[in-house]
Design a protein around this motif. Structure first.
Motif, PDB file in Angstrom:
ATOM      1  N   ASP A 514      32.194 -87.198 -11.534  1.00  0.00           N
ATOM      2  CA  ASP A 514      31.288 -87.819 -10.572  1.00  0.00           C
ATOM      3  C   ASP A 514      30.769 -86.815  -9.546  1.00  0.00           C
ATOM      4  OD1 ASP A 514      31.453 -90.267 -11.747  1.00  0.00           O
ATOM      5  OD2 ASP A 514      33.035 -91.027 -10.429  1.00  0.00           O
ATOM      6  N   GLU A 515      31.510 -85.729  -9.356  1.00  0.00           N
ATOM      7  CA  GLU A 515      31.139 -84.751  -8.334  1.00  0.00           C
ATOM      8  C   GLU A 515      30.052 -83.785  -8.790  1.00  0.00           C
ATOM      9  OE1 GLU A 515      34.726 -82.798  -7.220  1.00  0.00           O
ATOM     10  OE2 GLU A 515      35.863 -84.653  -6.984  1.00  0.00           O
ATOM     11  N   ILE A 516      29.688 -83.845 -10.087  1.00  0.00           N
ATOM     12  CA  ILE A 516      28.702 -82.905 -10.626  1.00  0.00           C
ATOM     13  C   ILE A 516      27.305 -83.525 -10.555  1.00  0.00           C
ATOM     14  CG2 ILE A 516      28.013 -81.583 -12.654  1.00  0.00           C
ATOM     15  CD1 ILE A 516      30.958 -81.636 -13.513  1.00  0.00           C
ATOM     16  N   GLU A 517      26.420 -82.868  -9.870  1.00  0.00           N
ATOM     17  CA  GLU A 517      25.059 -83.381  -9.666  1.00  0.00           C
ATOM     18  C   GLU A 517      24.291 -83.423 -10.993  1.00  0.00           C
ATOM     19  OE1 GLU A 517      21.000 -82.220  -7.174  1.00  0.00           O
ATOM     20  OE2 GLU A 517      22.864 -81.100  -6.871  1.00  0.00           O
ATOM     21  N   GLY A 518      23.608 -84.529 -11.225  1.00  0.00           N
ATOM     22  CA  GLY A 518      22.781 -84.656 -12.415  1.00  0.00           C
ATOM     23  C   GLY A 518      23.506 -85.159 -13.649  1.00  0.00           C
ATOM     24  N   GLY A 520      24.833 -88.121 -15.381  1.00  0.00           N
ATOM     25  CA  GLY A 520      24.769 -89.578 -15.357  1.00  0.00           C
ATOM     26  C   GLY A 520      25.813 -90.234 -16.247  1.00  0.00           C
ATOM     27  N   LYS A 524      28.138 -88.532 -19.154  1.00  0.00           N
ATOM     28  CA  LYS A 524      29.556 -88.511 -18.797  1.00  0.00           C
ATOM     29  C   LYS A 524      30.384 -89.099 -19.942  1.00  0.00           C
ATOM     30  CE  LYS A 524      30.033 -89.837 -14.642  1.00  0.00           C
ATOM     31  NZ  LYS A 524      30.157 -90.748 -13.500  1.00  0.00           N
ATOM     32  N   LEU A 554      22.277 -78.297 -17.452  1.00  0.00           N
ATOM     33  CA  LEU A 554      23.411 -79.121 -17.045  1.00  0.00           C
ATOM     34  C   LEU A 554      24.724 -78.507 -17.531  1.00  0.00           C
ATOM     35  CD1 LEU A 554      24.496 -81.626 -15.666  1.00  0.00           C
ATOM     36  CD2 LEU A 554      24.060 -82.920 -17.769  1.00  0.00           C
ATOM     37  N   ARG A 557      25.635 -75.926 -15.124  1.00  0.00           N
ATOM     38  CA  ARG A 557      26.109 -76.512 -13.868  1.00  0.00           C
ATOM     39  C   ARG A 557      27.564 -76.982 -13.995  1.00  0.00           C
ATOM     40  NH1 ARG A 557      22.385 -80.678 -12.973  1.00  0.00           N
ATOM     41  NH2 ARG A 557      20.863 -79.023 -12.628  1.00  0.00           N
ATOM     42  N   TYR A 561      30.663 -75.349 -12.015  1.00  0.00           N
ATOM     43  CA  TYR A 561      31.441 -76.227 -11.147  1.00  0.00           C
ATOM     44  C   TYR A 561      32.939 -75.981 -11.333  1.00  0.00           C
ATOM     45  CZ  TYR A 561      33.795 -80.489  -9.598  1.00  0.00           C
ATOM     46  OH  TYR A 561      34.659 -81.380  -9.007  1.00  0.00           O
TER      47      TYR A 561
END
Length: 569
Positions: A514-518, A520, A524, A554, A557, A561
């Motif tokens: 949930d903490e990773i931007e973009g 959904g 997930k 993504l 990212r 992260y």
């Protein structure tokens, strides 16, 4: 396999014992097998740790008992040994007959005779031991090939100890250096396109690996010794005695003691009786129990076994004792669960009609997080997995077992009432007074009259007492009703725990993502499906993340992260 008099009439081995035994009692067979099956009255078994050990044990037992339905192995043949003789000028030979104690050191036996011969040939090429049966008057070809020291022409005493130590080490399994050398030669031959030579090296490597496979059924120790394994669980004792004579297992004895006051006294009493009617060994080893002065009390020397093949045999005795107890319990439990009379007995005990349909509940959570509940159903005393149900706790915050149980009972039986579905004859709560009263309160509000009982457990999570209509009813662990309720209790507990663990893992997984931007919900879910655990995502490369369906930006990212998170640690 034994006949009505307990006499062994057939010895066999199997990777899957259940399937092998079943095959004898299903389908058409020849006259010999049909006659064998008609005489079978009982079975005994020994669990080994490898197929090699099963081969060796089979032939040892056939030689010992000569069962009338075993034909192939009842002649004079037996699996061969590799013998390193203790002569002044020792030899390394393959033999089927053991000499007198002290005349040679034996390795094996080896079910793969060809592999044993190939390995001895290799060792005789590597180490210059004597090759001839009788020392001749002049040297032979082996001497000129430097594969023999030539005791026929050189009369001085040779020191063979270094060769004997290397050969012993090799045959005990330490063959790494020789195998490495042969593998290098095989690769070299292959690279030089000498494929026939490469195949020879490959076959030799396989022969060595087959020869040095370890087994503990036959050992190079001719002492008559019994290995006694003791296993205790929930008030039951299981004994397994592995009897060895002349270095081989010749018998395996099992027994179960269901009730006792003193474990040590009971085992000692049983062994005294056993050795009054059976031959005493030269010594015994025992594991799973400590009986002081057992050697004096039994009149048999005791050895403290801690290492080597003897320890492996002792461990095997304990393992067989444990397996035998669990197997006998499962057989009895399955017989109980198959009997409709068991639910009749439960009904009589509670003073209700026989509960043909039983539904049992249990909750699970971690300090109030990921709260869930599970329900299992038994019909006519047997589990009905298609009727099992899982519940997420929705209205209760924190670890509140009472309110959680009320919610689940309400949801379950309100739905059954609305759908006009079949109601159970008995509800079982995996707990005591609190859980029972919670269920009774909800059922009263729904105007439903279903008996509710609880199963209280001891510190080891074993069912001990029934709570019913504000009364405590103790359970006898040998009672069929106890076995039925213990099975229900364990099954609903395992079902709820399993559901809780899956939700906990999934919740932790999602909370990190949930903490990773973009990222959904759909992507997930794709990550969860592909990687299964958060650690797998954390350790994944960008390419692996892309393979799970993540776009490149993504994937980078997600990778960065977890990389930053790792650097902070």
């Amino acid at each position: 396999m034994r006949d009505k008099n307990g006499k062994i009439i057939y010895v066999g081995k199997a990777k899957n014992l259940k399937n092998r035994v079943r095959s004898y009692f299903h389908g058409a067979h020849n006259a010999k097998t049909t006659k064998l099956v008609s005489e079978i009255k009982d079975f005994t078994y020994v669990i080994t740790s490898s197929e090699l050990e099963a081969f060796v044990l089979e032939i040892n037992l056939i030689k010992e008992y000569n069962p009338k339905y075993n034909i192939a192995l009842t002649d004079d043949k037996t699996y061969p040994y590799v013998a390193l003789t203790n002569e002044k000028n020792p030899r390394l030979i393959v033999t089927r007959n053991k000499r007198k104690k002290g005349e040679a050191r034996y390795f094996g036996p080896y079910p793969n005779v060809g592999a044993a011969r190939d390995t001895v040939t290799l060792l005789n090429r590597l180490y210059p031991l004597r090759k001839c049966n009788h020392i001749p008057d002049k040297e032979c070809l082996y001497y000129h090939m430097h594969q023999c020291l030539g005791p026929c022409i050189n009369k001085e005493d040779f020191d063979y100890s270094i060769y004997k130590n290397k050969i012993s080490s090799f045959l005990n399994g330490d063959a790494d250096s020789i195998l490495k050398e042969l593998e290098e030669k095989m690769i070299s031959a292959s690279e030089n396109m000498e494929f026939e030579k490469a195949i020879e090296y490959r076959d030799l490597i396989n022969s060595i690996k087959n020869t040095i496979k370890r087994q503990k059924i036959s050992i190079n120790d001719l002492t008559a010794r019994d290995y006694i394994g003791v296993y205790e669980d929930n008030g039951d004792l299981s004994l397994n005695i592995i009897i060895t004579r002349l270095g081989s297992i010749v018998q395996n004895h099992q027994t179960i003691i269901n009730s006792y006051i003193s474990k040590e006294d009971e085992v000692l009493s049983y062994l005294r009786q056993f050795y009054e009617i059976n031959e005493k060994p030269k010594e015994i080893g025992i594991s799973g129990i400590n009986i002081e002065n057992i050697d004096e009390l039994l009149g048999i020397p005791y050895v403290d076994i801690k290492l080597g093949k003897k320890k492996e045999l002792l461990d095997m005795a304990v393992y067989n004792a444990k397996y035998n107890l669990e197997n006998k319990r499962n057989i009895y439990k399955n017989q109980v669960l198959k009997r409709v009379e068991t639910i009749n007995l439960l009904g009589e005990l509670l003073g209700i009609d026989p509960p043909e349909r039983i539904e049992a509940f249990d909750n699970s959570n971690l300090f109030g997080e990921y709260p869930v509940s599970g329900m299992v159903c038994y019909i006519n005393g047997r589990p009905a997995p298609k009727e099992f149900r899982k519940y997420h706790i929705k209205t209760v915050e924190g670890a509140n077992d009472y309110e959680s149980m009320k919610e689940v009972i309400y949801r379950r039986y309100l739905r059954l009432l609305m759908e006009d579905s079949t109601l159970p004859n008995l509800i079982v709560m995996d707990g005591g007074k609190i859980q029972v009263h919670a269920a009774e309160e909800v059922l009263a509000s729904l105007n439903v009259d279903i008996p509710v009982m609880g199963i209280q457990k001891d510190d080891h999570h074993k069912a001990t007492i029934i709570f019913f209509k504000d009364k405590l009813i103790p359970l006898d662990k040998n009672d069929p009703v106890f076995l039925l309720l213990a099975d229900i209790s364990q099954r609903v507990h395992d079902f709820a725990i399993s559901f809780f663990r899956s939700q906990k893992a999934k919740g932790f997984f999602q909370s990190r993502l949930d903490e990773i931007e973009g990222l959904g919900p759909k992507r997930k879910e794709a990550l969860i499906k592909y990687f299964t655990t958060i650690d797998n995502v954390k350790n994944a490369s960008i390419d692996e993340l892309k393979k799970s369906g993540m776009p490149e930006n993504l994937a980078k990212r997600i990778y960065e992260y977890f990389k930053e998170d790792e650097d902070e640690d």
